[in-house]
Design an enzyme around this catalytic site. Structure first.
Site, PDB file in Angstrom:
ATOM      1  N   GLU A 180      97.959  -2.673  43.071  1.00 35.50           N
ATOM      2  CA  GLU A 180      98.405  -3.729  43.983  1.00 35.50           C
ATOM      3  C   GLU A 180      99.709  -4.298  43.444  1.00 35.50           C
ATOM      4  O   GLU A 180     100.085  -4.024  42.300  1.00 35.50           O
ATOM      5  CB  GLU A 180      97.332  -4.834  44.052  1.00 35.50           C
ATOM      6  N   PRO A 181     100.391  -5.124  44.232  1.00 37.94           N
ATOM      7  CA  PRO A 181     101.633  -5.708  43.717  1.00 37.94           C
ATOM      8  C   PRO A 181     101.420  -6.395  42.357  1.00 37.94           C
ATOM      9  O   PRO A 181     102.267  -6.299  41.476  1.00 37.94           O
ATOM     10  CB  PRO A 181     102.023  -6.714  44.803  1.00 37.94           C
ATOM     11  N   THR A 213     100.001   6.846  46.974  1.00 34.68           N
ATOM     12  CA  THR A 213     100.381   8.212  47.323  1.00 34.68           C
ATOM     13  C   THR A 213      99.728   8.568  48.665  1.00 34.68           C
ATOM     14  O   THR A 213      98.546   8.286  48.869  1.00 34.68           O
ATOM     15  CB  THR A 213      99.936   9.178  46.212  1.00 34.68           C
ATOM     16  N   GLN A 230     120.170  19.529  29.171  1.00 31.42           N
ATOM     17  CA  GLN A 230     121.233  19.613  28.172  1.00 31.42           C
ATOM     18  C   GLN A 230     121.770  21.044  28.073  1.00 31.42           C
ATOM     19  O   GLN A 230     122.973  21.264  27.963  1.00 31.42           O
ATOM     20  CB  GLN A 230     120.690  19.147  26.812  1.00 31.42           C
ATOM     21  N   ILE A 231     120.870  22.015  28.125  1.00 25.71           N
ATOM     22  CA  ILE A 231     121.274  23.424  28.038  1.00 25.71           C
ATOM     23  C   ILE A 231     122.133  23.818  29.244  1.00 25.71           C
ATOM     24  O   ILE A 231     123.009  24.672  29.150  1.00 25.71           O
ATOM     25  CB  ILE A 231     120.016  24.320  27.909  1.00 25.71           C
ATOM     26  N   GLY A 264     124.321  21.882  30.581  1.00 24.48           N
ATOM     27  CA  GLY A 264     125.617  21.193  30.536  1.00 24.48           C
ATOM     28  C   GLY A 264     125.884  20.473  31.851  1.00 24.48           C
ATOM     29  O   GLY A 264     124.960  19.964  32.492  1.00 24.48           O
ATOM     30  N   GLY A 265     127.147  20.492  32.273  1.00 28.69           N
ATOM     31  CA  GLY A 265     127.547  19.788  33.501  1.00 28.69           C
ATOM     32  C   GLY A 265     126.792  20.296  34.723  1.00 28.69           C
ATOM     33  O   GLY A 265     126.478  19.525  35.640  1.00 28.69           O
ATOM     34  N   GLU A 302      98.429   7.144  36.830  1.00 32.82           N
ATOM     35  CA  GLU A 302      97.142   7.527  36.236  1.00 32.82           C
ATOM     36  C   GLU A 302      97.000   6.956  34.823  1.00 32.82           C
ATOM     37  O   GLU A 302      96.399   7.569  33.948  1.00 32.82           O
ATOM     38  CB  GLU A 302      97.040   9.059  36.225  1.00 32.82           C
ATOM     39  N   THR A 361      99.583   4.418  32.209  1.00 33.15           N
ATOM     40  CA  THR A 361     100.858   4.647  31.519  1.00 33.15           C
ATOM     41  C   THR A 361     100.602   5.194  30.111  1.00 33.15           C
ATOM     42  O   THR A 361      99.473   5.168  29.604  1.00 33.15           O
ATOM     43  CB  THR A 361     101.644   3.326  31.374  1.00 33.15           C
TER      44      THR A 361
HETATM   45  C1  LIG Z   1     105.109   7.480  42.615  1.00 31.12           C
HETATM   46  C2  LIG Z   1     103.892   6.694  42.315  1.00 31.12           C
HETATM   47  C3  LIG Z   1     102.689   7.033  42.878  1.00 31.12           C
HETATM   48  C4  LIG Z   1     101.552   6.277  42.626  1.00 31.12           C
HETATM   49  N1  LIG Z   1     100.382   6.608  43.263  1.00 31.12           N
HETATM   50  C5  LIG Z   1      99.322   5.749  43.169  1.00 31.12           C
HETATM   51  C6  LIG Z   1      98.145   5.953  43.960  1.00 31.12           C
HETATM   52  O1  LIG Z   1      98.035   6.938  44.712  1.00 31.12           O
HETATM   53  N2  LIG Z   1      97.143   5.051  43.881  1.00 31.12           N
HETATM   54  C7  LIG Z   1      97.214   3.969  43.057  1.00 31.12           C
HETATM   55  O2  LIG Z   1      96.280   3.178  43.036  1.00 31.12           O
HETATM   56  N3  LIG Z   1      98.309   3.754  42.287  1.00 31.12           N
HETATM   57  C8  LIG Z   1      99.361   4.618  42.326  1.00 31.12           C
HETATM   58  N4  LIG Z   1     100.490   4.384  41.568  1.00 31.12           N
HETATM   59  C9  LIG Z   1     100.548   3.216  40.701  1.00 31.12           C
HETATM   60  C10 LIG Z   1     100.474   3.541  39.219  1.00 31.12           C
HETATM   61  O3  LIG Z   1      99.196   3.977  38.882  1.00 31.12           O
HETATM   62  C11 LIG Z   1     100.916   2.301  38.450  1.00 31.12           C
HETATM   63  O4  LIG Z   1     102.311   2.178  38.638  1.00 31.12           O
HETATM   64  C12 LIG Z   1     100.582   2.360  36.994  1.00 31.12           C
HETATM   65  O5  LIG Z   1      99.204   2.276  36.799  1.00 31.12           O
HETATM   66  C13 LIG Z   1     101.256   1.277  36.189  1.00 31.12           C
HETATM   67  O6  LIG Z   1     101.089   0.012  36.759  1.00 31.12           O
HETATM   68  P1  LIG Z   1     102.355  -0.951  37.016  1.00 31.12           P
HETATM   69  O7  LIG Z   1     103.371  -0.162  37.683  1.00 31.12           O
HETATM   70  O8  LIG Z   1     101.878  -2.151  37.675  1.00 31.12           O
HETATM   71  O9  LIG Z   1     102.892  -1.290  35.595  1.00 31.12           O
HETATM   72  P2  LIG Z   1     102.404  -2.480  34.620  1.00 31.12           P
HETATM   73  O10 LIG Z   1     100.939  -2.406  34.460  1.00 31.12           O
HETATM   74  O11 LIG Z   1     102.993  -3.737  35.090  1.00 31.12           O
HETATM   75  O12 LIG Z   1     103.076  -2.050  33.276  1.00 31.12           O
HETATM   76  C14 LIG Z   1     104.421  -2.379  32.899  1.00 31.12           C
HETATM   77  C15 LIG Z   1     104.627  -1.949  31.446  1.00 31.12           C
HETATM   78  O13 LIG Z   1     103.737  -2.695  30.604  1.00 31.12           O
HETATM   79  C16 LIG Z   1     102.942  -1.848  29.837  1.00 31.12           C
HETATM   80  N5  LIG Z   1     101.611  -2.409  29.633  1.00 31.12           N
HETATM   81  C17 LIG Z   1     100.780  -2.953  30.574  1.00 31.12           C
HETATM   82  N6  LIG Z   1      99.629  -3.316  30.002  1.00 31.12           N
HETATM   83  C18 LIG Z   1      99.712  -3.018  28.697  1.00 31.12           C
HETATM   84  C19 LIG Z   1      98.836  -3.144  27.576  1.00 31.12           C
HETATM   85  N7  LIG Z   1      97.610  -3.634  27.708  1.00 31.12           N
HETATM   86  N8  LIG Z   1      99.263  -2.697  26.383  1.00 31.12           N
HETATM   87  C20 LIG Z   1     100.502  -2.164  26.235  1.00 31.12           C
HETATM   88  N9  LIG Z   1     101.365  -2.009  27.244  1.00 31.12           N
HETATM   89  C21 LIG Z   1     100.977  -2.437  28.467  1.00 31.12           C
HETATM   90  C22 LIG Z   1     102.885  -0.563  30.660  1.00 31.12           C
HETATM   91  O14 LIG Z   1     102.530   0.556  29.873  1.00 31.12           O
HETATM   92  C23 LIG Z   1     104.291  -0.495  31.194  1.00 31.12           C
HETATM   93  O15 LIG Z   1     105.134   0.047  30.231  1.00 31.12           O
HETATM   94  C24 LIG Z   1     101.625   5.168  41.775  1.00 31.12           C
HETATM   95  C25 LIG Z   1     102.850   4.828  41.180  1.00 31.12           C
HETATM   96  C26 LIG Z   1     103.975   5.566  41.458  1.00 31.12           C
HETATM   97  C27 LIG Z   1     105.266   5.140  40.836  1.00 31.12           C
END
Ligand SMILES: Cc1cc2nc3c(=O)[nH]c(=O)nc-3n(C[C@H](O)[C@H](O)[C@H](O)COP(=O)(O)OP(=O)(O)OC[C@H]3O[C@@H](n4cnc5c(N)ncnc54)[C@H](O)[C@@H]3O)c2cc1C
Lengths: 383, 263
Positions: free
Chosen positions: A126-127, A157, A337-338, A340-341, A364, A366
């Site tokens: 979610e947002p 997705t 890198q391999i 180049g331009g 899935e 981070t």
């Molecule tokens: C192209 C794309 C497709 C996607 N598809 C789906 C989908 O089909 N369904 C779905 O539900 N979601 C989907 N997502 C969402 C995706 O799973 C999330 O973006 C991801 O889980 C990370 O959440 P966030 O973007 O809110 O980052 P945040 O959770 O805000 O993280 C920001 C940064 O803080 C770090 N961080 C956060 N918590 C911790 C912690 N406890 N310890 C250390 N570091 C931390 C993170 O690693 C990251 O570097 C998609 C995202 C993209 C970009």
């Protein structure tokens, strides 16, 4: 110990290669540039059984194991990650239905996906909810024999091309403990109050559709609840082993594809009167890329094999996902890198691989979250 | 109705390669299902799906290594496969048309198909004669370079369209049993489905020796020997100019004059 693939797995790999070379590669640049969903290729892939290949045979799938699907993902991603994801994500969310769905739900939701007639999605983020899944605020309230869903889902997705989504909702705001009170509810995209806004301007995997979903008093029948009411957090977590092995396979595929392109370019390109592959600096890059890719592959296959055996592989799956996604990013970087331009413009696929690779470190779970999981397991801490 | 399809695993060659003696060096070779046979298999499988054929059987002359290619044909929908191999074939350098004919003829005698589909040619050796020569030997009717086949096969007649030189096409009726050599483009070969690949692992693949078929070993010693293999010298070059027509037209004109094409 047995490291070989079965004859059947080799056969799958070769047929997927043929499909990708003929049907995907010629169109990859166009779909990336236009940022559109490759419907025709997905239809063809569905005919071949590449869509929903893990759905059981009785519901029209191929009944493939985690290792089989890992092999398919690796091959497809090695040709074009954006189109590969478009194909393989067509059944996102169906794992929950396969595992926890009733007979009726399986017939209703799995069969059309396996037949390529419907596209599914999984809506968790979610947002304000990313890494911390337990902060989901989209809510579903019971009204008679219906659920009424309200809230926003982000980064979903297949958002604008999907026919239904398995949505993680808060169904009991009073539940004690932060992991309780969630349910998985199927929301069809043709219900009143459902809206999907496509997210454009993605850095990579641009053929794959991503959208924000808005639920405004969306009513679905109570039969759309999957599994146990209020217990979906655990249901959701259960699939991470398999799905993380899947993203690890995507990383292996991207690395493999970037390496394939770099090898070819290095042998063709001549400087100082010889092919650049004669320079030791380039040779060492290629050697390291190949070694890292092979290491990531073995970790990934091992994780997938263990999922198949029903073993607890939380740590291993996170290791595979973290390592393979990092390998994808690093190998794509060196491959560029391999070049180049020539690698800096989209005349060659490597520019796309470089952009596509990054997503595997984000979705899935981070990289940081994977490391948290690995450390938690090492230190014997519960979550 | 039973259809027999001849299936060959052909050698494929990389763009850059080296020749060793009378062969291309191993490291530049790959293998694949012969392209023409892919179309023949598709045609047979479509006939079966349309309810015209009851059984599709493939036959391959080749060592165990080519079973992967045979399984590919099974995965696309053939019901079962026969593979013929023998120690006597191991040492044969060049299996010519006569040798193939002697073997396939016995397979056909045993299987008694109504229709035999072969590819027009194989992508590596390109004899282009196996199908027709086989028909002649069997006293079957035949049609070569078939690019359309009516799928009713009523009254034991195959109505075919054949491709002739210069874009001319001929329509012919061929009485069954018959051998048709299938041209690329007759259909659109499918990819093997994942389910098909799974099922193919369990379909029968019967291996037979020359002895099993009653073929005398001497039959495989062909009359033809390969004496040399070389890359022909290129007799022409390509010149490419980059830039707009304004910039390059005069260069093209000059070249044409140089080569004596333009006055
Ligand atoms: C192209 C794309 C497709 C996607 N598809 C789906 C989908 O089909 N369904 C779905 O539900 N979601 C989907 N997502 C969402 C995706 O799973 C999330 O973006 C991801 O889980 C990370 O959440 P966030 O973007 O809110 O980052 P945040 O959770 O805000 O993280 C920001 C940064 O803080 C770090 N961080 C956060 N918590 C911790 C912690 N406890 N310890 C250390 N570091 C931390 C993170 O690693 C990251 O570097 C998609 C995202 C993209 C970009």
């Amino acid at each position: 110990m047995e490291f070989g693939l079965t004859e059947e797995q080799q056969q799958i790999r070769e047929e997927v290669q043929r499909f990708a070379e003929n049907e995907i590669v010629p169109q990859a640049t166009a779909f990336d540039e236009e940022e559109t969903f490759p419907h025709d290729i997905v239809d063809q892939a569905a005919e071949m059984g590449l869509v929903g290949s893990s759905i059981p045979i009785e519901y029209g799938g191929a009944g493939y194991s985690t290792l089989d699907t890992v092999i398919i993902a690796e091959e497809l991603f090695s040709y074009d990650p954006g189109i590969a994801l478009s194909i393989l994500a067509c059944s996102f969310g169906t794992e929950a239905i396969m595992e926890f769905g009733t007979e009726g739900q399986k017939e209703r939701f799995l069969e059309p996906v396996a037949a390529g007639e419907k596209i599914s999605g999984a809506a968790i983020s979610e947002p304000d909810t990313g890494s911390d899944v337990s902060s989901v605020s989209t809510k579903a309230e019971k009204d008679g024999d219906e659920w009424v869903v309200n809230g926003n889902k982000m980064w979903i997705t297949n958002g604008t091309v999907g026919d239904f989504f398995v949505v993680l909702c808060k169904t009991n705001p009073d539940a004690e403990g932060r992991y309780n009170g969630f349910s998985q509810i199927v929301v069809e995209s043709d219900r009143d109050g459902f809206e999907a806004d496509k997210i454009t301007g993605k850095m990579g995997i641009r053929a794959s559709d991503t959208a924000e979903l808005i639920f405004d008093d969306v009513r679905v029948p109570e039969e759309n609840l999957i599994g146990t009411r209020d217990a979906a957090f655990m249901q959701q977590m259960q699939f991470f082993d398999a799905t993380r092995a899947g993203v690890a396979a995507q990383g292996v595929g991207i690395a493999k594809g970037a390496l394939r392109n770099a090898l070819e370019y290095a042998q063709d390109r001549e400087q100082f009167g010889q092919s650049i592959s004669e320079f030791q600096a380039i040779q060492h890059k290629l050697a390291e890329m190949a070694t890292e890719t092979e290491a990531a592959r073995n970790l990934t296959y091992k994780a997938a094999w263990n999922v198949e055996q029903g073993n607890d592989v939380t740590k291993l799956a996170s290791m595979a996902k973290e390592h393979a996604s990092r390998t994808a990013v690093e190998v794509a970087n060196e491959a560029l890198q391999i070049h180049g331009g020539a690698g800096y413009v989209n005349d060659f696929p490597v520019e796309r691989f470089y952009r596509d690779a990054k997503i595997t470190q984000i979705y899935e779970g981070t990289t940081e979250i994977q490391k948290n999981v690995i450390a938690r397991e090492l230190l014997g801490k519960g979550f | 109705m039973k259809i027999l399809v001849t299936v060959k695993e052909v050698a494929t060659v990389e763009d850059e390669f080296e020749i060793e003696g009378t062969a291309i060096a191993d490291q530049y070779l790959g293998e694949d299902l012969n392209e023409w046979d892919d179309y023949a298999i598709e045609e047979a499988v479509q006939l079966q799906e349309n309810g015209v054929a009851d059984e599709v059987v493939t036959v391959t002359i080749g060592p165990e290594d080519c079973e992967q290619t045979i399984r590919q044909a099974l995965a696309k929908g053939a019901d079962r496969a026969i593979r013929v191999w023998d120690d006597a074939l191991e040492g044969v350098d060049l299996l010519d048309v006569g040798a193939k004919r002697s073997i396939l003829q016995e397979v056909i005698a045993a299987e008694d198909p109504d229709l035999v589909l072969t590819g027009v040619q194989s992508g590596d050796d390109s004899w282009g004669a196996t199908g027709v020569s086989l028909a002649e030997e069997l006293d079957y009717e035949w049609a070569a370079v078939v690019n359309h086949l009516e799928h009713d096969l009523d009254d034991g007649i195959a109505a075919v369209r054949r491709e002739l030189e210069g874009g001319v096409e001929e329509l012919t009726d061929v009485e069954l049993p018959a051998v048709l050599s299938i041209q690329t483009g007759i259909n659109e070969p499918r990819y093997a489905s994942l389910r098909g690949i799974r099922q193919a692992q369990r379909k029968p693949l019967d291996v037979q020796t020359l002895g099993d078929l009653g073929v005398d070993e001497s039959a495989v010693e062909g009359a033809v020997t390969l004496t040399d293999m070389y890359e022909p010298e290129s007799e022409s070059d390509v010149t490419v100019w980059e830039g707009s027509a304004d910039e390059t037209a005069s260069e093209l004109g000059e070249l044409l004059r140089d080569k004596g094409v333009a006055p």
